[in-house]
Design a protein around this motif. Structure first.
Motif, PDB file in Angstrom:
ATOM      1  N   GLU A 186       3.284  34.789 -40.540  1.00 57.25           N
ATOM      2  CA  GLU A 186       2.407  35.024 -39.393  1.00 57.25           C
ATOM      3  C   GLU A 186       2.886  36.219 -38.577  1.00 57.25           C
ATOM      4  O   GLU A 186       2.086  37.076 -38.172  1.00 57.25           O
ATOM      5  N   CYS A 187       4.198  36.291 -38.338  1.00 59.26           N
ATOM      6  CA  CYS A 187       4.747  37.418 -37.581  1.00 59.26           C
ATOM      7  C   CYS A 187       4.475  38.740 -38.288  1.00 59.26           C
ATOM      8  O   CYS A 187       4.119  39.743 -37.650  1.00 59.26           O
ATOM      9  N   MET A 188       4.619  38.763 -39.607  1.00 63.45           N
ATOM     10  CA  MET A 188       4.374  39.981 -40.370  1.00 63.45           C
ATOM     11  C   MET A 188       2.903  40.374 -40.326  1.00 63.45           C
ATOM     12  O   MET A 188       2.556  41.557 -40.197  1.00 63.45           O
ATOM     13  N   MET A 189       2.015  39.374 -40.400  1.00 68.97           N
ATOM     14  CA  MET A 189       0.578  39.648 -40.330  1.00 68.97           C
ATOM     15  C   MET A 189       0.202  40.247 -38.982  1.00 68.97           C
ATOM     16  O   MET A 189      -0.540  41.230 -38.907  1.00 68.97           O
ATOM     17  N   ARG A 190       0.727  39.657 -37.914  1.00 68.20           N
ATOM     18  CA  ARG A 190       0.408  40.159 -36.578  1.00 68.20           C
ATOM     19  C   ARG A 190       1.014  41.546 -36.358  1.00 68.20           C
ATOM     20  O   ARG A 190       0.385  42.404 -35.733  1.00 68.20           O
ATOM     21  N   ALA A 191       2.223  41.751 -36.849  1.00 68.39           N
ATOM     22  CA  ALA A 191       2.857  43.061 -36.692  1.00 68.39           C
ATOM     23  C   ALA A 191       2.079  44.131 -37.448  1.00 68.39           C
ATOM     24  O   ALA A 191       1.906  45.254 -36.957  1.00 68.39           O
TER      25      ALA A 191
ATOM     26  N   VAL B 298       4.999  44.166 -30.058  1.00 66.68           N
ATOM     27  CA  VAL B 298       6.197  43.797 -29.305  1.00 66.68           C
ATOM     28  C   VAL B 298       5.911  43.587 -27.813  1.00 66.68           C
ATOM     29  O   VAL B 298       6.765  43.045 -27.098  1.00 66.68           O
ATOM     30  N   TRP B 299       4.742  44.009 -27.327  1.00 65.05           N
ATOM     31  CA  TRP B 299       4.439  43.872 -25.904  1.00 65.05           C
ATOM     32  C   TRP B 299       3.696  42.587 -25.576  1.00 65.05           C
ATOM     33  O   TRP B 299       3.460  42.293 -24.401  1.00 65.05           O
ATOM     34  N   ASN B 300       3.335  41.830 -26.594  1.00 66.39           N
ATOM     35  CA  ASN B 300       2.645  40.554 -26.380  1.00 66.39           C
ATOM     36  C   ASN B 300       3.687  39.445 -26.244  1.00 66.39           C
ATOM     37  O   ASN B 300       4.522  39.253 -27.128  1.00 66.39           O
ATOM     38  N   ARG B 301       3.634  38.707 -25.150  1.00 68.40           N
ATOM     39  CA  ARG B 301       4.669  37.699 -24.882  1.00 68.40           C
ATOM     40  C   ARG B 301       4.659  36.573 -25.912  1.00 68.40           C
ATOM     41  O   ARG B 301       5.709  36.072 -26.294  1.00 68.40           O
ATOM     42  N   TRP B 302       3.472  36.162 -26.341  1.00 67.79           N
ATOM     43  CA  TRP B 302       3.410  35.123 -27.364  1.00 67.79           C
ATOM     44  C   TRP B 302       4.034  35.622 -28.659  1.00 67.79           C
ATOM     45  O   TRP B 302       4.710  34.874 -29.374  1.00 67.79           O
TER      46      TRP B 302
ATOM     47  N   ASP C  76       7.136  33.934 -30.677  1.00 72.37           N
ATOM     48  CA  ASP C  76       7.059  33.610 -32.102  1.00 72.37           C
ATOM     49  C   ASP C  76       8.162  34.297 -32.894  1.00 72.37           C
ATOM     50  O   ASP C  76       8.787  33.687 -33.774  1.00 72.37           O
ATOM     51  N   LEU C  77       8.404  35.564 -32.587  1.00 73.29           N
ATOM     52  CA  LEU C  77       9.399  36.321 -33.331  1.00 73.29           C
ATOM     53  C   LEU C  77      10.805  35.765 -33.121  1.00 73.29           C
ATOM     54  O   LEU C  77      11.556  35.555 -34.089  1.00 73.29           O
ATOM     55  N   TRP C  78      11.154  35.503 -31.865  1.00 69.56           N
ATOM     56  CA  TRP C  78      12.501  35.011 -31.584  1.00 69.56           C
ATOM     57  C   TRP C  78      12.721  33.607 -32.125  1.00 69.56           C
ATOM     58  O   TRP C  78      13.813  33.286 -32.618  1.00 69.56           O
ATOM     59  N   THR C  79      11.716  32.741 -32.033  1.00 68.99           N
ATOM     60  CA  THR C  79      11.882  31.398 -32.574  1.00 68.99           C
ATOM     61  C   THR C  79      11.958  31.423 -34.093  1.00 68.99           C
ATOM     62  O   THR C  79      12.683  30.611 -34.693  1.00 68.99           O
ATOM     63  N   ALA C  80      11.253  32.346 -34.729  1.00 64.03           N
ATOM     64  CA  ALA C  80      11.358  32.489 -36.185  1.00 64.03           C
ATOM     65  C   ALA C  80      12.761  32.959 -36.573  1.00 64.03           C
ATOM     66  O   ALA C  80      13.360  32.446 -37.533  1.00 64.03           O
ATOM     67  N   ILE C  81      13.294  33.919 -35.822  1.00 53.92           N
ATOM     68  CA  ILE C  81      14.653  34.405 -36.096  1.00 53.92           C
ATOM     69  C   ILE C  81      15.677  33.290 -35.894  1.00 53.92           C
ATOM     70  O   ILE C  81      16.574  33.082 -36.727  1.00 53.92           O
ATOM     71  N   LEU C  82      15.532  32.545 -34.792  1.00 52.99           N
ATOM     72  CA  LEU C  82      16.452  31.437 -34.526  1.00 52.99           C
ATOM     73  C   LEU C  82      16.349  30.365 -35.606  1.00 52.99           C
ATOM     74  O   LEU C  82      17.350  29.742 -35.970  1.00 52.99           O
ATOM     75  N   GLY C  83      15.136  30.159 -36.111  1.00 59.58           N
ATOM     76  CA  GLY C  83      14.950  29.186 -37.178  1.00 59.58           C
ATOM     77  C   GLY C  83      15.705  29.574 -38.436  1.00 59.58           C
ATOM     78  O   GLY C  83      16.373  28.747 -39.059  1.00 59.58           O
ATOM     79  N   TRP C  84      15.616  30.865 -38.805  1.00 56.11           N
ATOM     80  CA  TRP C  84      16.337  31.329 -39.997  1.00 56.11           C
ATOM     81  C   TRP C  84      17.841  31.292 -39.777  1.00 56.11           C
ATOM     82  O   TRP C  84      18.611  31.003 -40.707  1.00 56.11           O
TER      83      TRP C  84
ATOM     84  N   LEU D 265      11.949  24.584 -29.638  1.00 56.44           N
ATOM     85  CA  LEU D 265      10.883  23.818 -28.990  1.00 56.44           C
ATOM     86  C   LEU D 265       9.977  24.704 -28.145  1.00 56.44           C
ATOM     87  O   LEU D 265       8.882  24.285 -27.762  1.00 56.44           O
ATOM     88  N   ILE D 266      10.435  25.928 -27.841  1.00 55.16           N
ATOM     89  CA  ILE D 266       9.608  26.849 -27.057  1.00 55.16           C
ATOM     90  C   ILE D 266       8.272  27.087 -27.752  1.00 55.16           C
ATOM     91  O   ILE D 266       7.241  27.276 -27.106  1.00 55.16           O
ATOM     92  N   ARG D 267       8.297  27.057 -29.092  1.00 55.69           N
ATOM     93  CA  ARG D 267       7.088  27.312 -29.858  1.00 55.69           C
ATOM     94  C   ARG D 267       6.002  26.263 -29.581  1.00 55.69           C
ATOM     95  O   ARG D 267       4.808  26.537 -29.752  1.00 55.69           O
TER      96      ARG D 267
END
Length: 218
Positions: free
Chosen positions: A128-133, A141-145, A149-157, A179-181
């Protein structure tokens, strides 16, 4: 003799009005939501001509659609259920195995299917992050959502990569941060968004009304 027909007509009219109201609400979501504002002006058009590639236009329309948000909301809800199961499994090891959690048969690390599900969900989030990017490019990078999503995906990995080699307390912190997601469920479920929007809109009148009432009483 015509009463049943009138009742059916009335019910049909009410159903159509309900569908129309829901459609207006969905349009309002796409118009007012933070995630959709950047895409509301159809940036793939310039002077009436399409200047983006077909794949980019397709992904842009897909990622801002309510159907896609609903799908991601379901994925996030499934992830939440798995996190609850994981937490409950770990909690069953206390206090007997507090110092040796790996020896506890109930510990989440012994559920291999749980790790498989986590990796599948992480692949979905990363895709999803790649599709949106790809669709939003510099605006991504300027969209808060998107940032959430990006940071929670990184933290997940990070959690997946370090699950077997770091202190368990660090993994619990990463789990809490993920849980922020869950906040995205607000825009993933139209009815929930409508409810919260209504509560937010009515908060100011209620506050000022309460202040006026208190001033009159005093």
């Amino acid at each position: 003799p015509h009463v049943p027909d009138l009742a059916r007509d009335h019910a049909s009219t009410k159903e159509l009005e309900g569908k129309a109201h829901l459609q207006r609400a969905l349009e309002k979501i796409e118009k007012d939501s933070i995630r959709y504002k950047q895409m509301a002006t159809k940036p793939w058009l310039k002077d009436g001509e399409v200047v983006w590639s077909k794949s980019r236009v397709f992904l842009s329309k897909l990622v801002v659609s309510q159907s896609f948000e609903t799908f991601m909301g379901i994925v996030i809800f499934v992830n939440l259920v798995l996190m609850i199961f994981e937490t409950n499994s770990d909690a069953r090891c206390y206090p007997e195995f507090a110092l040796k959690l790996q020896d506890c048969k109930h510990h989440s690390s012994h559920h291999s299917w749980l790790m498989v599900c986590t990796i599948i969900l992480q692949v979905i989030y990363t895709t999803e992050c790649m599709m949106r990017a790809y669709a939003e490019r510099s605006n991504y990078v300027w969209n808060r959502w998107n940032q959430v999503d990006l940071w929670t995906a990184i933290l997940g990995w990070v959690g997946v990569a370090l699950s077997s080699s770091v202190n368990l307390s660090i993994l619990r912190i990463l789990r809490v941060l993920r849980l922020i997601r869950v906040g995205r469920l607000v825009i993933s479920v139209p009815e929930l968004y409508i409810l919260l929007s209504g509560l937010t809109t009515s908060f100011k009148p209620i506050l000022f009304g309460s202040m006026m009432l208190i001033s009159v009483i005093l």
